[in-house]
Design an enzyme around this catalytic site. Structure first.
Site, PDB file in Angstrom:
ATOM      1  N   HIS A 197       3.391  -1.352   0.542  1.00  0.00           N
ATOM      2  CA  HIS A 197       2.333  -0.816   0.794  1.00  0.00           C
ATOM      3  C   HIS A 197       1.056  -1.817   1.033  1.00  0.00           C
ATOM      4  O   HIS A 197       1.016  -2.642   0.123  1.00  0.00           O
ATOM      5  CB  HIS A 197       1.906   0.230  -0.352  1.00  0.00           C
ATOM      6  CG  HIS A 197       0.580   1.034  -0.219  1.00  0.00           C
ATOM      7  ND1 HIS A 197      -0.022   1.511   0.840  1.00  0.00           N
ATOM      8  CD2 HIS A 197      -0.577   0.863  -0.794  1.00  0.00           C
ATOM      9  CE1 HIS A 197      -0.993   2.337   0.738  1.00  0.00           C
ATOM     10  NE2 HIS A 197      -1.381   1.744  -0.141  1.00  0.00           N
ATOM     11  N   SER A 198       0.158  -1.625   2.035  1.00  0.00           N
ATOM     12  CA  SER A 198      -1.000  -2.144   2.185  1.00  0.00           C
ATOM     13  C   SER A 198      -0.811  -3.690   2.103  1.00  0.00           C
ATOM     14  O   SER A 198      -0.307  -4.428   2.966  1.00  0.00           O
ATOM     15  CB  SER A 198      -2.162  -1.703   1.216  1.00  0.00           C
ATOM     16  OG  SER A 198      -3.437  -2.274   1.311  1.00  0.00           O
ATOM     17  N   TYR A 199      -1.751  -4.582   1.093  1.00  0.00           N
ATOM     18  CA  TYR A 199      -1.172  -6.028   1.045  1.00  0.00           C
ATOM     19  C   TYR A 199       0.125  -6.316   0.791  1.00  0.00           C
ATOM     20  O   TYR A 199       0.736  -7.509   1.037  1.00  0.00           O
ATOM     21  CB  TYR A 199      -2.327  -6.477  -0.137  1.00  0.00           C
ATOM     22  CG  TYR A 199      -2.252  -8.026   0.167  1.00  0.00           C
ATOM     23  CD1 TYR A 199      -3.630  -8.538   0.721  1.00  0.00           C
ATOM     24  CD2 TYR A 199      -1.607  -8.987  -0.489  1.00  0.00           C
ATOM     25  CE1 TYR A 199      -3.794  -9.680   1.104  1.00  0.00           C
ATOM     26  CE2 TYR A 199      -1.967 -10.302  -0.540  1.00  0.00           C
ATOM     27  CZ  TYR A 199      -2.989 -10.828   0.325  1.00  0.00           C
ATOM     28  OH  TYR A 199      -3.197 -12.060   0.412  1.00  0.00           O
ATOM     29  N   GLY A 247       2.634  -5.305   2.653  1.00  0.00           N
ATOM     30  CA  GLY A 247       3.261  -5.398   3.737  1.00  0.00           C
ATOM     31  C   GLY A 247       2.938  -6.987   4.314  1.00  0.00           C
ATOM     32  O   GLY A 247       3.716  -7.818   4.815  1.00  0.00           O
ATOM     33  N   THR A 278       3.603   0.911   4.576  1.00  0.00           N
ATOM     34  CA  THR A 278       2.881   2.117   4.522  1.00  0.00           C
ATOM     35  C   THR A 278       1.121   1.399   4.576  1.00  0.00           C
ATOM     36  O   THR A 278       1.012   0.889   3.747  1.00  0.00           O
ATOM     37  CB  THR A 278       3.019   2.826   3.498  1.00  0.00           C
ATOM     38  OG1 THR A 278       2.861   2.081   2.148  1.00  0.00           O
ATOM     39  CG2 THR A 278       4.399   3.759   3.482  1.00  0.00           C
TER      40      THR A 278
END
Length: 341
Positions: free
Chosen positions: A214-216, A218, A242
């Protein structure tokens, strides 16, 4: 009241500046204002910053639906507990957030039967340390391994978004449902993920490794892919992102990395479009699909079923030597077929 006094100072300043020969007065007033500690002024009528240390002392508890509710009134958490005391309310919210973090840790250990592993593994007693949580068979399960990477900020292991846990429910804001379904800082998050890969994931017996980032998280995975490309390609079957904030141009991902991501990664992003709607992208990395929500912190929870359908379809494609199609495997109509993961 502090507000009235502050407003009065501003009024005097405007009048003084408007008067002939008021330059000296203005300079003197500016000097006076420079000596005023506004933060201390705000604290003048503020209660002491002493807050409860447990949910029970806060008089809150999670109900059967996983929602945080006041044990007496049944109402959701109220941020503005004291009027006109924003700083105090924020500190109270942060204190509750730390309790929530400890509560999630307890769930990881008691509900999910996971154990805490201190990092670095050879850390000395006075060295800064971090930790991860591992399931009992994380390193010796020969079949599958799921790795969860949260974003950065105040969220810790086991959480996607602390705000969701407090204001919505624990399922939408924590990683608990993902962990239950799959039966997750030394310095930078990227280095943390690389360290965990080298010392844990790469040594596990699982032949099929999956990531949810998720977010960072990734961005951290893309860095792992760049640094350990051959290893990742040989072990990782699929990556569900995500609302990932990675950027393959800035991270200087090579052609082979981009080609692998196009086939093995999918990014569920915040969007006004319905869940699983394919979206256009300017980057040649991986498909982008709507998470069915415009709220960044909700993208993981809203994509829950689609992610596991994606993983299952990947395994099915691997067994049949065919390439999975993200646009097909994430359709809601295929839910029953692809939820075996």
């Amino acid at each position: 009241m502090v507000v009235n006094a502050y407003g009065y100072i501003i009024l005097i300043l405007w009048i003084t500046m408007a008067q002939p020969g008021g330059q000296e007065k203005t300079t003197a007033l500016k000097d006076l204002l420079s000596r005023i500690d506004l933060d201390e002024l705000m604290k003048k009528d503020e209660p002491p910053l002493y807050f409860p240390r447990t949910l029970e002392e806060f008089e809150y508890a999670f109900n059967d639906q996983g929602q945080l509710r006041h044990i007496k009134t049944g109402e959701p958490f109220v941020f503005n507990y004291r009027e006109d005391l924003h700083r105090w309310n924020q500190k109270r919210y942060e204190a509750l957030g730390e309790i929530i973090t400890q509560h999630v840790y307890e769930l990881l250990e008691k509900k999910c039967n996971m154990t805490k592993e201190i990092l670095p593994v050879d850390a000395s007693e006075d060295e800064p340390k971090s930790f991860i949580y591992l399931s009992k068979d994380a390193l010796n399960n020969p079949d599958k391994l799921l790795v969860l990477i949260q974003g950065r900020g105040v969220v810790r292991a086991g959480q996607w978004a602390r705000r969701l846990i407090i204001n919505e429910d624990i399922d939408s804001g924590s990683q608990i449902p993902f962990i239950s379904r799959a039966a997750e800082k030394n310095s930078t998050p990227e280095e943390h993920v690389l360290y965990v890969w080298d010392n844990f994931i790469s040594k596990s017996a699982a032949k099929n490794v999956f990531f949810i980032a998720h977010s960072y998280g990734g961005l951290s995975f893309v860095e792992l892919m760049i640094k350990r490309e051959a290893q990742v390609k040989s072990r990782v079957q699929a990556v569900a992102m995500t609302d990932s904030v990675h950027n393959v141009w800035h991270q200087e991902a090579g052609k082979s990395t981009l080609e692998w991501m196009q086939e093995h990664c999918c990014n569920w992003v915040s969007s006004t479009e319905p869940l699983d709607t394919p979206l256009e992208t300017m980057l040649p990395d991986c498909p982008r699909i709507s998470a069915g929500t415009e709220r960044h912190e909700l993208t993981s929870w809203r994509s829950f079923h689609s992610i596991f359908k994606f993983f299952t379809a990947t395994l099915e494609a691997q067994n049949s030597d065919t390439k999975p199609s993200t646009s097909v495997t994430t359709r809601s109509s295929n839910r029953n077929k692809h939820e075996e993961f």
